[in-house]
Design an enzyme around this catalytic site. Sequence first.
Site, PDB file in Angstrom:
ATOM      1  N   MET A 186     -11.885   4.866  -3.312  1.00  0.00           N
ATOM      2  CA  MET A 186     -12.268   3.651  -2.590  1.00  0.00           C
ATOM      3  C   MET A 186     -11.088   2.863  -2.009  1.00  0.00           C
ATOM      4  SD  MET A 186     -15.478   3.885  -2.624  1.00  0.00           S
ATOM      5  CE  MET A 186     -16.071   2.283  -2.078  1.00  0.00           C
ATOM      6  N   ARG A 187      -9.983   3.515  -1.724  1.00  0.00           N
ATOM      7  CA  ARG A 187      -8.864   2.836  -1.059  1.00  0.00           C
ATOM      8  C   ARG A 187      -8.718   3.395   0.347  1.00  0.00           C
ATOM      9  NH1 ARG A 187      -7.563  -1.598  -3.039  1.00  0.00           N
ATOM     10  NH2 ARG A 187      -5.436  -1.526  -2.235  1.00  0.00           N
ATOM     11  N   ASN A 227     -12.813  14.478   2.901  1.00  0.00           N
ATOM     12  CA  ASN A 227     -13.524  13.370   2.257  1.00  0.00           C
ATOM     13  C   ASN A 227     -15.013  13.632   2.333  1.00  0.00           C
ATOM     14  OD1 ASN A 227     -13.993  10.694   1.207  1.00  0.00           O
ATOM     15  ND2 ASN A 227     -14.477  10.021   3.290  1.00  0.00           N
ATOM     16  N   GLY A 264      -8.308   7.171  11.433  1.00  0.00           N
ATOM     17  CA  GLY A 264      -9.455   6.256  11.510  1.00  0.00           C
ATOM     18  C   GLY A 264     -10.367   6.451  10.307  1.00  0.00           C
ATOM     19  N   VAL A 265     -10.911   5.359   9.780  1.00  0.00           N
ATOM     20  CA  VAL A 265     -11.742   5.448   8.574  1.00  0.00           C
ATOM     21  C   VAL A 265     -13.037   6.232   8.862  1.00  0.00           C
ATOM     22  CG1 VAL A 265     -13.058   4.120   6.870  1.00  0.00           C
ATOM     23  CG2 VAL A 265     -10.805   3.332   7.593  1.00  0.00           C
ATOM     24  N   HIS A 286     -18.547  11.526   2.708  1.00  0.00           N
ATOM     25  CA  HIS A 286     -19.038  10.199   3.087  1.00  0.00           C
ATOM     26  C   HIS A 286     -20.564  10.238   3.070  1.00  0.00           C
ATOM     27  CE1 HIS A 286     -19.010   6.281   4.969  1.00  0.00           C
ATOM     28  NE2 HIS A 286     -19.916   6.717   5.820  1.00  0.00           N
ATOM     29  N   ARG A 344       0.822  -1.222   0.000  1.00  0.00           N
ATOM     30  CA  ARG A 344       0.000   0.000   0.000  1.00  0.00           C
ATOM     31  C   ARG A 344       0.849   1.262   0.000  1.00  0.00           C
ATOM     32  NH1 ARG A 344      -5.521   0.008   1.220  1.00  0.00           N
ATOM     33  NH2 ARG A 344      -6.291  -2.096   1.472  1.00  0.00           N
ATOM     34  N   GLU A 357     -25.221  15.937  -2.212  1.00  0.00           N
ATOM     35  CA  GLU A 357     -23.755  15.874  -2.081  1.00  0.00           C
ATOM     36  C   GLU A 357     -23.097  16.914  -2.978  1.00  0.00           C
ATOM     37  OE1 GLU A 357     -21.740  12.060  -2.139  1.00  0.00           O
ATOM     38  OE2 GLU A 357     -23.642  11.024  -1.947  1.00  0.00           O
TER      39      GLU A 357
HETATM   40  C1  GRF Z   1     -20.587   9.320  -3.286  1.00  0.00           C
HETATM   41  O1  GRF Z   1     -21.815   8.866  -2.814  1.00  0.00           O
HETATM   42  C2  GRF Z   1     -19.686   9.678  -2.142  1.00  0.00           C
HETATM   43  O2  GRF Z   1     -20.367  10.169  -1.032  1.00  0.00           O
HETATM   44  C3  GRF Z   1     -19.046   8.367  -1.778  1.00  0.00           C
HETATM   45  O3  GRF Z   1     -18.882   7.700  -3.006  1.00  0.00           O
HETATM   46  C4  GRF Z   1     -19.809   8.194  -3.960  1.00  0.00           C
HETATM   47  C5  GRF Z   1     -18.997   8.664  -5.120  1.00  0.00           C
HETATM   48  O4  GRF Z   1     -19.766   9.039  -6.226  1.00  0.00           O
HETATM   49  N1  GRF Z   1     -17.844   8.571  -1.019  1.00  0.00           N
HETATM   50  P1  GRF Z   1     -19.093   9.856  -7.392  1.00  0.00           P
HETATM   51  O5  GRF Z   1     -17.915   9.043  -7.920  1.00  0.00           O
HETATM   52  O6  GRF Z   1     -18.639  11.165  -6.838  1.00  0.00           O
HETATM   53  O7  GRF Z   1     -20.148  10.016  -8.440  1.00  0.00           O
END
Ligand code: GRF
Length: 196
Positions: free
Chosen positions: A93-94, A110, A146-147, A112, A68, A177
Amino acid sequence: MSRLNLAILISGRGSNMEALLRAAAAPDYPARPVLVLSNRPNALGLETALAAGVQAVAIDHKAYGKDREAFERAMDAALIGAGTEIIALAGFMRVLTPWFVGKWQGRMVNIHPSLLPKYKGLDTHQRAIDAGDTEAGATVHWVSPGVDDGEIIQQASLPILPGDTAETLAARLLPVEHALYPAALAKACAVVASVG
Ligand code: GRF
């Protein structure tokens, strides 16, 4: 007004990244995108970034096997090379190692898809529905070791409707978002700029 050099880390679709790029097209937005970086070479968001005129690079984590930190050292070199001052994770996603987080802590945020501190990790919407929650939402937070655990910058919520599935909820949350992230990143930029 000085604008911070922004790198956006993605793994896929990149719709949040696109929302950030759109916001940053305004001359008074406090960040200027300098790099979009994906750990997946086939991430759709890479094409979107290139079409928007932003440098877009894939660093395939698979090429580094289980190492990693070696993967992250390659990312770090690309980030430094682009002059990055603030990082936005947008569907990246890592899980990051303490080394990388330590290097960028205080300069990395980030998004979430839950109302943290509820539902860290994956399957946030299904877990909210299963728990009988009446609202869901998204959180932008500083990244800490922490995640999904760092200090919250800003949240936005929406009601969970009868009959909602994880998919319908995710679809209704997405535009929320897209409004939240640029606003929260602007706040984060103000903090980073104030510490120099
Ligand atoms: C979003 O729902 C974000 O909150 C999460 O992953 C998703 C990513 O979507 N972390 P995108 O790639 O921004 O369309």
